[in-house]
Motif scaffolding. Structure first.
Motif, PDB file in Angstrom:
ATOM      1  N   PHE A  15     -10.202  -2.319 -14.851  1.00  0.00           N
ATOM      2  CA  PHE A  15     -10.381  -2.630 -16.268  1.00  0.00           C
ATOM      3  C   PHE A  15     -11.647  -3.476 -16.335  1.00  0.00           C
ATOM      4  N   LYS A  18     -12.702  -5.728 -13.376  1.00  0.00           N
ATOM      5  CA  LYS A  18     -11.521  -6.175 -12.641  1.00  0.00           C
ATOM      6  C   LYS A  18     -10.846  -4.983 -11.962  1.00  0.00           C
ATOM      7  N   VAL A  20      -7.823  -3.480 -10.538  1.00  0.00           N
ATOM      8  CA  VAL A  20      -6.378  -3.742 -10.588  1.00  0.00           C
ATOM      9  C   VAL A  20      -5.656  -3.008  -9.456  1.00  0.00           C
ATOM     10  N   PRO A  39       4.304  -9.738  -8.030  1.00  0.00           N
ATOM     11  CA  PRO A  39       4.347 -10.816  -9.017  1.00  0.00           C
ATOM     12  C   PRO A  39       3.713 -10.388 -10.339  1.00  0.00           C
ATOM     13  N   ASN A  40       3.754 -11.240 -11.342  1.00  0.00           N
ATOM     14  CA  ASN A  40       3.116 -10.963 -12.633  1.00  0.00           C
ATOM     15  C   ASN A  40       1.657 -10.589 -12.411  1.00  0.00           C
ATOM     16  N   GLY A  41       1.226  -9.530 -13.060  1.00  0.00           N
ATOM     17  CA  GLY A  41      -0.186  -9.151 -13.013  1.00  0.00           C
ATOM     18  C   GLY A  41      -0.594  -8.414 -11.756  1.00  0.00           C
ATOM     19  N   ALA A  42       0.381  -8.055 -10.899  1.00  0.00           N
ATOM     20  CA  ALA A  42       0.049  -7.389  -9.632  1.00  0.00           C
ATOM     21  C   ALA A  42      -0.459  -5.967  -9.863  1.00  0.00           C
ATOM     22  N   GLY A  43      -0.050  -5.365 -10.973  1.00  0.00           N
ATOM     23  CA  GLY A  43      -0.474  -3.986 -11.248  1.00  0.00           C
ATOM     24  C   GLY A  43       0.677  -2.991 -11.275  1.00  0.00           C
ATOM     25  N   LYS A  44       1.900  -3.500 -11.421  1.00  0.00           N
ATOM     26  CA  LYS A  44       3.074  -2.611 -11.427  1.00  0.00           C
ATOM     27  C   LYS A  44       3.070  -1.692 -12.652  1.00  0.00           C
ATOM     28  N   THR A  45       2.931  -2.300 -13.838  1.00  0.00           N
ATOM     29  CA  THR A  45       2.932  -1.490 -15.061  1.00  0.00           C
ATOM     30  C   THR A  45       1.750  -0.535 -15.066  1.00  0.00           C
ATOM     31  N   THR A  46       0.609  -0.994 -14.568  1.00  0.00           N
ATOM     32  CA  THR A  46      -0.566  -0.120 -14.483  1.00  0.00           C
ATOM     33  C   THR A  46      -0.230   1.098 -13.630  1.00  0.00           C
ATOM     34  N   GLN A  85       8.306  -1.257 -19.755  1.00  0.00           N
ATOM     35  CA  GLN A  85       8.676  -2.675 -19.591  1.00  0.00           C
ATOM     36  C   GLN A  85       9.173  -3.247 -20.913  1.00  0.00           C
ATOM     37  N   GLU A 161      10.595  -2.682 -14.593  1.00  0.00           N
ATOM     38  CA  GLU A 161      11.379  -3.920 -14.708  1.00  0.00           C
ATOM     39  C   GLU A 161      12.604  -3.741 -15.612  1.00  0.00           C
ATOM     40  N   GLN A 193      10.505  -7.652 -10.164  1.00  0.00           N
ATOM     41  CA  GLN A 193      10.057  -8.916  -9.574  1.00  0.00           C
ATOM     42  C   GLN A 193      11.177  -9.523  -8.767  1.00  0.00           C
TER      43      GLN A 193
HETATM   44  N1  LIG Z   1      -5.416  -2.391 -20.954  1.00  0.00           N
HETATM   45  C1  LIG Z   1      -5.835  -3.364 -20.150  1.00  0.00           C
HETATM   46  N2  LIG Z   1      -7.051  -3.913 -20.290  1.00  0.00           N
HETATM   47  C2  LIG Z   1      -7.504  -4.891 -19.477  1.00  0.00           C
HETATM   48  N3  LIG Z   1      -6.786  -5.400 -18.467  1.00  0.00           N
HETATM   49  C3  LIG Z   1      -5.563  -4.905 -18.258  1.00  0.00           C
HETATM   50  C4  LIG Z   1      -5.009  -3.874 -19.093  1.00  0.00           C
HETATM   51  N4  LIG Z   1      -3.760  -3.584 -18.635  1.00  0.00           N
HETATM   52  C5  LIG Z   1      -3.550  -4.405 -17.591  1.00  0.00           C
HETATM   53  N5  LIG Z   1      -4.609  -5.192 -17.351  1.00  0.00           N
HETATM   54  C6  LIG Z   1      -4.741  -6.178 -16.255  1.00  0.00           C
HETATM   55  O1  LIG Z   1      -4.340  -5.562 -15.062  1.00  0.00           O
HETATM   56  C7  LIG Z   1      -3.614  -6.456 -14.239  1.00  0.00           C
HETATM   57  C8  LIG Z   1      -2.286  -5.841 -13.876  1.00  0.00           C
HETATM   58  O2  LIG Z   1      -1.481  -5.748 -15.029  1.00  0.00           O
HETATM   59  P1  LIG Z   1      -0.057  -5.064 -15.015  1.00  0.00           P
HETATM   60  O3  LIG Z   1       0.453  -5.072 -16.401  1.00  0.00           O
HETATM   61  O4  LIG Z   1      -0.146  -3.752 -14.322  1.00  0.00           O
HETATM   62  O5  LIG Z   1       0.770  -6.079 -14.090  1.00  0.00           O
HETATM   63  P2  LIG Z   1       2.321  -6.121 -13.755  1.00  0.00           P
HETATM   64  O6  LIG Z   1       2.431  -6.095 -12.270  1.00  0.00           O
HETATM   65  O7  LIG Z   1       3.033  -5.067 -14.517  1.00  0.00           O
HETATM   66  O8  LIG Z   1       2.748  -7.569 -14.273  1.00  0.00           O
HETATM   67  P3  LIG Z   1       4.108  -8.085 -14.973  1.00  0.00           P
HETATM   68  O9  LIG Z   1       5.048  -8.397 -13.870  1.00  0.00           O
HETATM   69  O10 LIG Z   1       3.666  -9.316 -15.682  1.00  0.00           O
HETATM   70  O11 LIG Z   1       4.589  -7.016 -15.898  1.00  0.00           O
HETATM   71  C9  LIG Z   1      -3.514  -7.757 -15.032  1.00  0.00           C
HETATM   72  O12 LIG Z   1      -4.512  -8.622 -14.563  1.00  0.00           O
HETATM   73  C10 LIG Z   1      -3.788  -7.336 -16.447  1.00  0.00           C
HETATM   74  O13 LIG Z   1      -4.395  -8.379 -17.161  1.00  0.00           O
END
Ligand SMILES: Nc1ncnc2c1ncn2[C@@H]1O[C@H](COP(=O)(O)OP(=O)(O)OP(=O)(O)O)[C@@H](O)[C@H]1O
Ligand SMILES: [Mg+2]
Length: 311
Positions: A15, A18, A20, A39-46, A85, A161, A193
């Motif tokens: 992104f 960054k 991810v 953990p939070n922000g690791a990239g799971k939802t991505t 999520q 999650e 998590q």
């Molecule tokens: N559309 C987007 N634009 C910019 N950055 C993004 C976008 N989607 C996710 N990110 C960034 O990508 C990284 C991973 O986000 P993601 O949502 O995949 O994490 P996660 O593992 O699902 O976290 P959580 O446990 O909090 O749900 C984060 O740093 C987030 O800020």
């Protein structure tokens, strides 16, 4: 030969500047539960968004249900179910209407009422079926959300999650529903998590941290990567900690919490020997606990410590 439900190679997502996901490889055999832990922000939802065709990758390839994610996106979408999520439930509709909507969207209404009734029953939502979803508790909403995902009988289900914020009882209900699905041959890709959740449910676990998979294996394999069982001794003074560290040279100490981790096994003989040794040197431990490694240790060792080391 085992069929592969999800095969991922070199998956990348950025992104802006960054990174991810920095080259992820995964293989999920059909009919198994795969858990992506991080953990939070690791990239799971991505990762889930990429594998369910909601977002496009910047690199790498993936096949889901045998179809290429990019060139056969439509076939991928037809084969999967996704519970995101954040609940996709329409608040203004009742539980029953939400399910009905999914049935209508998925393949017309033949036998639709029966499908809706069965799902309401299975998820224990019959009593609230005619109430607007806005009046549901978080747990009921999660259940309705998963019920909606099951409409159309997908063979591969992504759950992002699914139990975050649920009380222990609702979490267990969710677990047993997930287990039933797998018993029917469904493949589950689950992010969480909660180490306990991955430990309880998953056939294989991958740990995601800072864009990389830092570990992958069965829960047992990951636990074996950890230092073994140890005894934790907590002291009230640094002097006592010093003294104990001298008589157990193999132990590791933490000055902040005044604890000493002494490698040991759980047999009464070794534990008694350990306590006898403390007695012999007239050192009194304030607290004594036997610790067998669990996934929390794996997680800390793989992410927490590594992250610190990288700073
Ligand atoms: N559309 C987007 N634009 C910019 N950055 C993004 C976008 N989607 C996710 N990110 C960034 O990508 C990284 C991973 O986000 P993601 O949502 O995949 O994490 P996660 O593992 O699902 O976290 P959580 O446990 O909090 O749900 C984060 O740093 C987030 O800020
Ligand atoms: Mg997420």
């Amino acid at each position: 030969m085992t069929e592969t439900a999800i095969a991922v190679s070199g998956l990348r997502k950025t992104f802006g500047d960054k990174v991810v996901l920095d080259g992820i490889d995964l293989d999920v055999p059909a009919g198994t539960i795969f858990s992506l832990l991080g953990p939070n922000g690791a990239g799971k939802t991505t990762t889930v968004n990429l594998l369910t065709t909601l977002t496009r990758a910047d690199g790498g390839t993936a096949r889901v249900a045998g179809h290429d994610l990019v060139s056969e996106a439509k076939a991928v979408r037809a084969a999967i179910g996704v519970t995101g999520q954040f609940a996709a439930v329409d608040e203004l509709l009742t539980g029953q209407e939400n399910l009905r909507l999914m049935v209508d969207l998925s393949r017309g209404s033949a036998g639709g009422d029966r499908v809706v009734d069965e799902l309401l029953e299975r998820f224990d939502l019959v009593e609230s079926a005619r109430k607007p979803a806005s009046t549901y508790s978080g747990g009921m909403r999660r259940k309705l959300d998963l019920a909606m995902t099951l409409v159309g009988g997908p063979r591969i289900i992504f759950l992002d999650e699914p139990t975050t914020g649920l009380d222990p009882r609702s979490r267990r209900t969710m677990w047993s529903i997930i287990r039933e699905l797998v018993a029917d041959g469904v493949t589950i890709f689950l992010t969480t998590q909660y180490l306990e959740e991955a430990d309880q449910l998953a056939d294989r676990i991958a740990v995601l941290d800072q864009g990389h998979l830092v570990a992958e294996g069965t829960p047992g394999e990951l636990k074996r990567r950890m230092p073994g069982t140890h005894v934790r001794l907590r002291f009230t003074t640094v002097a006592e900690l010093d003294a104990a560290a001298r008589i157990f040279p193999g132990a590791s100490r933490d000055d902040e919490t005044l604890t000493l981790r002494v490698p040991s096994d759980t047999g009464t003989k070794s534990l008694r020997a350990l306590l006898d040794r403390l007695d012999e040197y007239a050192i009194a431990a304030d607290e004594f606990s036997v610790h067998t490694p669990d996934l929390d240790d794996v997680f800390l060792a793989l992410t927490g410590h590594d992250t610190e080391a990288a700073l």
